[in-house]
Design an enzyme around this catalytic site. Structure first.
Site, PDB file in Angstrom:
ATOM      1  N   HIS A 163       0.824  -1.180  -0.021  1.00  0.00           N
ATOM      2  CA  HIS A 163       0.086   0.141  -0.164  1.00  0.00           C
ATOM      3  C   HIS A 163       0.943   1.336   0.059  1.00  0.00           C
ATOM      4  O   HIS A 163       0.406   2.380  -0.190  1.00  0.00           O
ATOM      5  CB  HIS A 163      -0.976   0.031   1.099  1.00  0.00           C
ATOM      6  CG  HIS A 163      -0.386   0.619   2.531  1.00  0.00           C
ATOM      7  ND1 HIS A 163      -0.078  -0.371   3.419  1.00  0.00           N
ATOM      8  CD2 HIS A 163      -0.074   1.753   3.092  1.00  0.00           C
ATOM      9  CE1 HIS A 163       0.212   0.114   4.417  1.00  0.00           C
ATOM     10  NE2 HIS A 163       0.323   1.376   4.336  1.00  0.00           N
ATOM     11  N   ASP A 199      -0.071  -7.640   1.470  1.00  0.00           N
ATOM     12  CA  ASP A 199       0.304  -6.076   1.533  1.00  0.00           C
ATOM     13  C   ASP A 199       2.112  -6.050   1.765  1.00  0.00           C
ATOM     14  O   ASP A 199       2.429  -5.347   2.540  1.00  0.00           O
ATOM     15  CB  ASP A 199      -0.298  -5.374   2.918  1.00  0.00           C
ATOM     16  CG  ASP A 199       0.280  -3.956   3.030  1.00  0.00           C
ATOM     17  OD1 ASP A 199       0.224  -3.298   2.002  1.00  0.00           O
ATOM     18  OD2 ASP A 199       0.076  -3.389   4.074  1.00  0.00           O
ATOM     19  N   GLY A 272       3.167   6.911   7.776  1.00  0.00           N
ATOM     20  CA  GLY A 272       4.780   7.108   7.429  1.00  0.00           C
ATOM     21  C   GLY A 272       5.639   5.896   7.990  1.00  0.00           C
ATOM     22  O   GLY A 272       6.700   5.513   7.416  1.00  0.00           O
ATOM     23  N   ASN A 273       4.959   5.271   9.083  1.00  0.00           N
ATOM     24  CA  ASN A 273       5.964   3.882   9.602  1.00  0.00           C
ATOM     25  C   ASN A 273       5.571   2.816   8.851  1.00  0.00           C
ATOM     26  O   ASN A 273       6.379   1.850   8.780  1.00  0.00           O
ATOM     27  CB  ASN A 273       5.442   3.617  11.057  1.00  0.00           C
ATOM     28  CG  ASN A 273       6.076   4.597  12.081  1.00  0.00           C
ATOM     29  OD1 ASN A 273       5.444   5.218  12.667  1.00  0.00           O
ATOM     30  ND2 ASN A 273       7.510   4.351  12.245  1.00  0.00           N
ATOM     31  N   SER A 274       4.595   2.748   8.020  1.00  0.00           N
ATOM     32  CA  SER A 274       4.298   1.731   7.212  1.00  0.00           C
ATOM     33  C   SER A 274       5.397   1.174   6.296  1.00  0.00           C
ATOM     34  O   SER A 274       6.169   1.922   5.511  1.00  0.00           O
ATOM     35  CB  SER A 274       3.052   1.827   6.124  1.00  0.00           C
ATOM     36  OG  SER A 274       1.751   2.002   6.659  1.00  0.00           O
ATOM     37  N   LEU A 330      -9.368 -23.617  -3.947  1.00  0.00           N
ATOM     38  CA  LEU A 330     -10.372 -24.723  -4.088  1.00  0.00           C
ATOM     39  C   LEU A 330     -10.510 -24.978  -5.761  1.00  0.00           C
ATOM     40  O   LEU A 330     -10.718 -25.873  -6.183  1.00  0.00           O
ATOM     41  CB  LEU A 330     -11.717 -24.381  -3.388  1.00  0.00           C
ATOM     42  CG  LEU A 330     -11.500 -24.708  -1.904  1.00  0.00           C
ATOM     43  CD1 LEU A 330     -13.152 -24.380  -1.503  1.00  0.00           C
ATOM     44  CD2 LEU A 330     -10.919 -25.848  -1.534  1.00  0.00           C
ATOM     45  N   GLY A 331     -10.386 -23.754  -6.248  1.00  0.00           N
ATOM     46  CA  GLY A 331     -10.706 -23.789  -7.844  1.00  0.00           C
ATOM     47  C   GLY A 331     -12.262 -23.865  -8.119  1.00  0.00           C
ATOM     48  O   GLY A 331     -12.564 -24.391  -9.133  1.00  0.00           O
TER      49      GLY A 331
END
Length: 433
Positions: A163, A199, A272-274, A330-331
């Site tokens: 993100h 993420d 901003g820590n992400s 599972l498809g």
């Protein structure tokens, strides 16, 4: 010259899905000592109500499956001379899945104080700048400092959050000069691969010398009460560190079953820590910061970081293939039963997963599973929605055999309970061919 990286309240909101709920006007850029660029942290908005993406309730926290048995916590990184074929399931011929000497091994056996830890690891933490619209005449002033990351190999592989770089036309990584921390080097980064379901994103930067890299730790060794420290660029400030303890382990959101389990901690993190590292006191990365829990003014210091052990297989895939190459499926095309769906399909059931279609490329097509079956258990565990299904299969691998319990109705409407074994499909094979 050596190179190394730097790395709460509600200025910039995002849902788990990444929808922007509110943001301040773009601030003017200032000198390095007074950076005021608002950076984005993926924020879990709890109990606010309304807004894009709705709300997540605290009750959505559930315990994940305990333990990390069989998980290797050292990434198998290709050698620096290797390459990958993006968008395919096969690596280039010169890529070898052997542990590269560009990974850093941490031989430290003594816990650092917080001050000592910062000095040891600070050069491995980086800032992430992005350019959101392409321009032939783009300058450094057109980039926004939006998050954090860390270098994890000496040849310049960088880990951050998906993100953080979402929607970016180009990405620049900020690295402190190793001899003079007042000097910042800006390296244009290649986006090697990203995965929005977990993420995670891997970038690559290059220069003529080795970078200083942070060692990958073992998150399975964490216990509630263990001291940890996140480092990053909150609100675009210069590299900052907070300190606290692990507050909880194996936190998991009701978000489709793909999200990796998280470490809950009480050290303050903000926008901003992400993408920045969560470090143990031995100097190893044990998590990747990507969320905080927000509930008006009623919640303080509930930060979340992706567990590094679970992230490693994703990192490997992103480096080798540019995407996750082996996610179990599972498809089938499912329909979650409720009164409306049951009436629409003429089914006398209002709970379970109705099999609407079986993908012709999925191994399940060759099993006894049939369109119209209603899946009520996987491995003996009841399932009521798609999240339940993904939660039961995500710790498996494509090709594993699992047991489904289904309800099947004949033409007379008689219900029969049937146990079926199917082979799990590979999502990559279903989507890329």
């Amino acid at each position: 010259m050596n190179h190394f990286l730097k790395n709460n309240n509600d200025f910039y909101y995002r849902t788990v899905g990444g929808d922007v709920l509110g943001a301040p006007p773009k601030p003017k850029k200032k000198s390095r000592t007074g950076v005021a660029i608002i950076a984005c942290l993926l924020v879990v908005i709890v109990g606010i109500g309304g807004g894009a993406g709705g709300t997540l309730l605290a009750s959505h926290f559930i315990n994940a499956m305990n333990g990390n048995a069989g998980v290797s916590f050292r990434p198998q990184i290709p050698h620096a001379s290797g390459s990958y074929v993006r968008g395919t399931r096969e690596p280039a011929e010169n890529v070898h899945l052997t542990t590269s000497d560009t990974l850093v091994i941490n031989n430290n056996t003594t816990e650092f104080s917080p001050a000592e830890l910062f000095e040891v690891v600070r050069d491995g933490v980086v800032g992430i700048e992005v350019l959101y619209s392409s321009s032939r005449f783009a300058t450094a002033e057109d980039y926004q400092l939006v998050g954090s990351g860390f270098i994890f190999t000496t040849d310049g592989y960088v880990l951050t959050n998906d993100h953080v770089i979402e929607g970016a036309e180009s990405v620049v990584v900020l690295v402190d000069d190793y001899d003079d921390p007042n000097i910042i080097h800006r390296y244009e980064a290649e986006i090697i691969g990203s995965d929005n379901k977990t993420d995670l994103a891997v970038l690559k930067i290059t220069c003529g010398e080795d970078f200083k890299a942070l060692p990958i730790g073992d998150s399975s060794a964490l216990r509630v009460g263990t001291y940890i420290s996140p480092i990053g660029y909150p609100l675009g400030l210069e590299k900052s560190m907070t300190h606290g303890i692990v507050s909880g382990l194996n936190r998991e959101f009701d978000d489709g079953g793909y999200e990796l389990s998280s470490i809950q901690f009480d050290a303050a993190v903000n926008n901003g820590n992400s993408g920045g590292p969560l470090l143990d006191m031995y100097g190893s990365v044990v998590g990747i910061v990507n969320k905080k829990l927000v509930f008006g003014n009623y919640v303080d210091n509930i930060g979340l970081a992706i567990t590094i052990n679970e992230a490693v297989p994703i990192i490997n895939d992103l480096i080798l293939y540019g995407a996750v190459s082996s996610r179990p499926m599972l498809g089938i095309t499912p329909a979650v039963l409720n009164e409306y769906i049951a009436a629409l399909y003429g089914v006398d059931m209002t709970s379970g997963i109705l099999v609407r279609e079986i993908n012709p490329k999925a191994p399940a097509r060759n099993s006894d599973l049939s369109v119209g079956d209603i899946i009520i258990e996987i491995g003996g565990v009841p399932v009521a929605n798609v999240t339940d299904v993904q939660g039961q299969i995500k710790n498996n691998r494509p090709g594993d055999i699992i047991e489904l319990t289904v309800l099947r109705f004949n033409e007379a409407g008689t219900e029969r309970r049937v146990t079926i074994e199917i082979e799990l499909a590979n999502e990559a094979e279903l989507e890329w061919e």
